[in-house]
Design a protein around this motif. Structure first.
Motif, PDB file in Angstrom:
ATOM      1  N   THR A 144       0.828  -1.202   0.000  1.00  0.00           N
ATOM      2  CA  THR A 144       0.000   0.000   0.000  1.00  0.00           C
ATOM      3  C   THR A 144       0.864   1.254   0.000  1.00  0.00           C
ATOM      4  O   THR A 144       0.594   2.217  -0.726  1.00  0.00           O
ATOM      5  N   LEU A 232     -15.965  -5.787  -3.881  1.00  0.00           N
ATOM      6  CA  LEU A 232     -15.287  -4.583  -4.381  1.00  0.00           C
ATOM      7  C   LEU A 232     -15.526  -4.402  -5.876  1.00  0.00           C
ATOM      8  O   LEU A 232     -15.800  -3.281  -6.343  1.00  0.00           O
ATOM      9  N   VAL A 283      -2.877   7.388   2.173  1.00  0.00           N
ATOM     10  CA  VAL A 283      -3.550   6.097   2.191  1.00  0.00           C
ATOM     11  C   VAL A 283      -2.857   5.056   3.066  1.00  0.00           C
ATOM     12  O   VAL A 283      -3.525   4.321   3.830  1.00  0.00           O
ATOM     13  N   ARG A 287      -4.704   3.565   6.362  1.00  0.00           N
ATOM     14  CA  ARG A 287      -5.099   2.158   6.366  1.00  0.00           C
ATOM     15  C   ARG A 287      -4.472   1.412   7.539  1.00  0.00           C
ATOM     16  O   ARG A 287      -5.111   0.548   8.146  1.00  0.00           O
ATOM     17  N   PHE A 292      -8.612  -1.691   6.620  1.00  0.00           N
ATOM     18  CA  PHE A 292      -9.055  -1.601   5.228  1.00  0.00           C
ATOM     19  C   PHE A 292     -10.499  -1.117   5.115  1.00  0.00           C
ATOM     20  O   PHE A 292     -10.802  -0.176   4.377  1.00  0.00           O
ATOM     21  N   THR A 295     -11.256   2.556   6.024  1.00  0.00           N
ATOM     22  CA  THR A 295     -10.570   3.450   5.080  1.00  0.00           C
ATOM     23  C   THR A 295     -11.288   3.485   3.744  1.00  0.00           C
ATOM     24  O   THR A 295     -11.568   4.568   3.206  1.00  0.00           O
ATOM     25  N   TRP A 296     -11.601   2.310   3.182  1.00  0.00           N
ATOM     26  CA  TRP A 296     -12.235   2.260   1.858  1.00  0.00           C
ATOM     27  C   TRP A 296     -13.638   2.843   1.894  1.00  0.00           C
ATOM     28  O   TRP A 296     -13.994   3.675   1.046  1.00  0.00           O
ATOM     29  N   ALA A 333      -9.432   5.218  -2.025  1.00  0.00           N
ATOM     30  CA  ALA A 333     -10.195   3.994  -2.299  1.00  0.00           C
ATOM     31  C   ALA A 333      -9.540   3.156  -3.395  1.00  0.00           C
ATOM     32  O   ALA A 333      -9.451   1.923  -3.285  1.00  0.00           O
ATOM     33  N   CYS A 336      -6.274   1.486  -2.104  1.00  0.00           N
ATOM     34  CA  CYS A 336      -6.629   0.394  -1.185  1.00  0.00           C
ATOM     35  C   CYS A 336      -7.082  -0.836  -1.956  1.00  0.00           C
ATOM     36  O   CYS A 336      -6.661  -1.966  -1.662  1.00  0.00           O
ATOM     37  N   SER A 337      -7.950  -0.638  -2.934  1.00  0.00           N
ATOM     38  CA  SER A 337      -8.480  -1.749  -3.723  1.00  0.00           C
ATOM     39  C   SER A 337      -7.376  -2.455  -4.489  1.00  0.00           C
ATOM     40  O   SER A 337      -7.270  -3.694  -4.462  1.00  0.00           O
ATOM     41  N   ILE A 404     -16.322  -6.310   2.769  1.00  0.00           N
ATOM     42  CA  ILE A 404     -15.412  -5.170   2.623  1.00  0.00           C
ATOM     43  C   ILE A 404     -15.137  -4.518   3.967  1.00  0.00           C
ATOM     44  O   ILE A 404     -14.066  -3.939   4.187  1.00  0.00           O
TER      45      ILE A 404
END
Length: 417
Positions: A144, A232, A283, A287, A292, A295-296, A333, A336-337, A404
């Motif tokens: 990340t 996701l 990020v 995170r 996760f 954050t997302w 986002a 993170c994904s 998620i």
């Protein structure tokens, strides 16, 4: 006493030679790409005076990119990734280098219809392989952070590059800017030559040979079987439907509704780009602290609120600040994904999973962009921004009821492919 592997993992990322060489060379390459982004349209318009010609060229190049994306994952999973990246750079060096060489003897628009589609197709292969390469470059717990740094400097280069490209094109012509873009691929290839990628984990399953259609579907099957990635992929597909046309809506709002100049539009977009950079920087620590899921989901909710605010505001400074917040959320986002996919996907599948995600993720985007811009013209920007912002909040709320929400999905048991 720490073992060498532990010392390597504990070393700060800024002291990681491999990553830093990769980081610098790819940042310069992104800056070079932005030169072509400006110079190619100028070249076409200078010769033909036709916007339609540029639209046709863009459409052909886009189609080539999508077609290449279907097979890019297979190439990334079957071939040596470092070698593939270098070959992609060298091929684009030759293709873009042809333009200033041929143009020295006179304009040849037909050449652009050969060079640009081929370059975009090769560029898609590079991008998919690039995502897989990060996994082979840094340890899993630093993915990340690495993506954040790469994303931040790429965004900064994407802002400064066009400004420099405009100056170079104005002083020396668009072909000079394209030559700089070609040279940037040489820099990227040289940097990659000196980078050493980690080998796949010991004991990792060897990639089994499959039928072509099974190869193409392997990535999509993995996404579907992994509960977090499945959620996701579905939610981000709807997110892209409601957001891909946001920049066009913003420009329409500033120009048509508020009556501002092109210079104001450029300033607002530059301020907004700072949000992308901020999100990329924030990020990793966010995170680590919040996990996760928070954050997302929080990033998507923040983007939705900012988007709704754009439609309600008539003041340029407020709109610019809200767009920066919106893009900050999108950046957080998105990184993170992408980082989660890199962390949980088996190395031998990562290319195909990346290709499948991008294909599914962007499938609704063009339709959404058309709907959003049509709605802004017919019903007004305020209505569309409120609608899109509310949709993003609903997507974030829906995520609360899916896997998620987990704070550390990368630590879950791996999915069998």
């Amino acid at each position: 006493m720490p073992q060498p592997e532990e010392a390597e993992s504990a070393r700060p990322l800024w002291r990681d030679r491999n990553f830093n060489v990769f980081w610098v060379s790819q940042t310069l390459s992104v800056a070079g790409d932005s030169f072509a982004y400006i110079a190619i349209p100028l070249l076409v318009l200078n010769v033909t005076g036709s916007v339609a010609q540029m639209g046709l060229l863009t459409g052909v190049a886009g189609a080539a990119s999508i077609c290449a994306g279907i097979f890019a994952g297979i190439l990334a999973d079957r071939l040596d990734r470092r070698t593939l990246l270098i070959c992609c750079d060298l091929a684009r060096l030759v293709l873009y280098g042809l333009i200033p060489l041929v143009w020295a003897f006179g304009p040849q628009v037909w050449l652009l219809y050969v060079v640009l589609p081929l370059s975009e197709a090769i560029g898609m292969v590079f991008q998919v392989t690039y995502v897989t390469a990060v996994r082979n470059l840094v340890e899993g717990d630093r993915i990340t952070e690495a993506n954040g740094r790469l994303y931040a400097t790429a965004a900064a280069a994407g802002v400064g590059g066009p400004l420099l490209a405009g100056v170079v094109s104005g002083q020396f012509g668009p072909t000079a800017a394209i030559a700089i873009n070609a040279a940037s691929f040489a820099v990227s290839a040289a940097g990659l030559y000196f980078v050493r990628f980690n080998r796949p984990e010991a004991g990792a399953p060897a990639p089994a040979r499959q039928k072509p259609w099974q190869e193409l579907l392997a990535g999509a099957r993995f996404l579907w079987r992994h509960p977090v990635l499945r959620s996701l992929t579905i939610l981000l597909s709807f997110f892209i439907f409601f957001t891909l046309g946001m920049t066009d809506v913003l420009i329409y709002h500033l120009k048509h509704d508020l009556g501002h100049s092109d210079g104001t539009v450029g300033t607002v977009l530059a301020v907004a780009a700072a949000g992308t950079i901020a999100g990329a920087v924030l990020v990793a620590p966010v995170r680590r602290r919040l996990g996760f899921g928070v954050t997302w989901i929080g990033a998507l909710a923040t983007s939705g609120l900012a988007m709704a605010g754009v439609g309600l505001s008539g003041r340029v400074p407020v709109i610019a600040a809200l767009m920066a917040v919106y893009l900050c959320g999108v950046s957080v986002a998105g990184i993170c994904s992408m980082s989660l996919r890199q962390q949980v996907t088996p190395d031998h599948l990562l290319g195909r999973v990346t290709s499948a995600f991008w294909t599914i993720h962007f499938s609704l985007g063009p339709v959404g962009a058309a709907v959003l811009t049509w709605g802004a013209g017919g019903y007004g920007v305020t209505v569309i921004c409120l609608l899109a912002g509310t949709a993003c909040l609903l997507i974030a709320t829906t995520a609360l009821f899916t896997p998620i929400r987990r704070p550390a999905p990368e630590q879950s048991a791996p999915t069998v492919s």
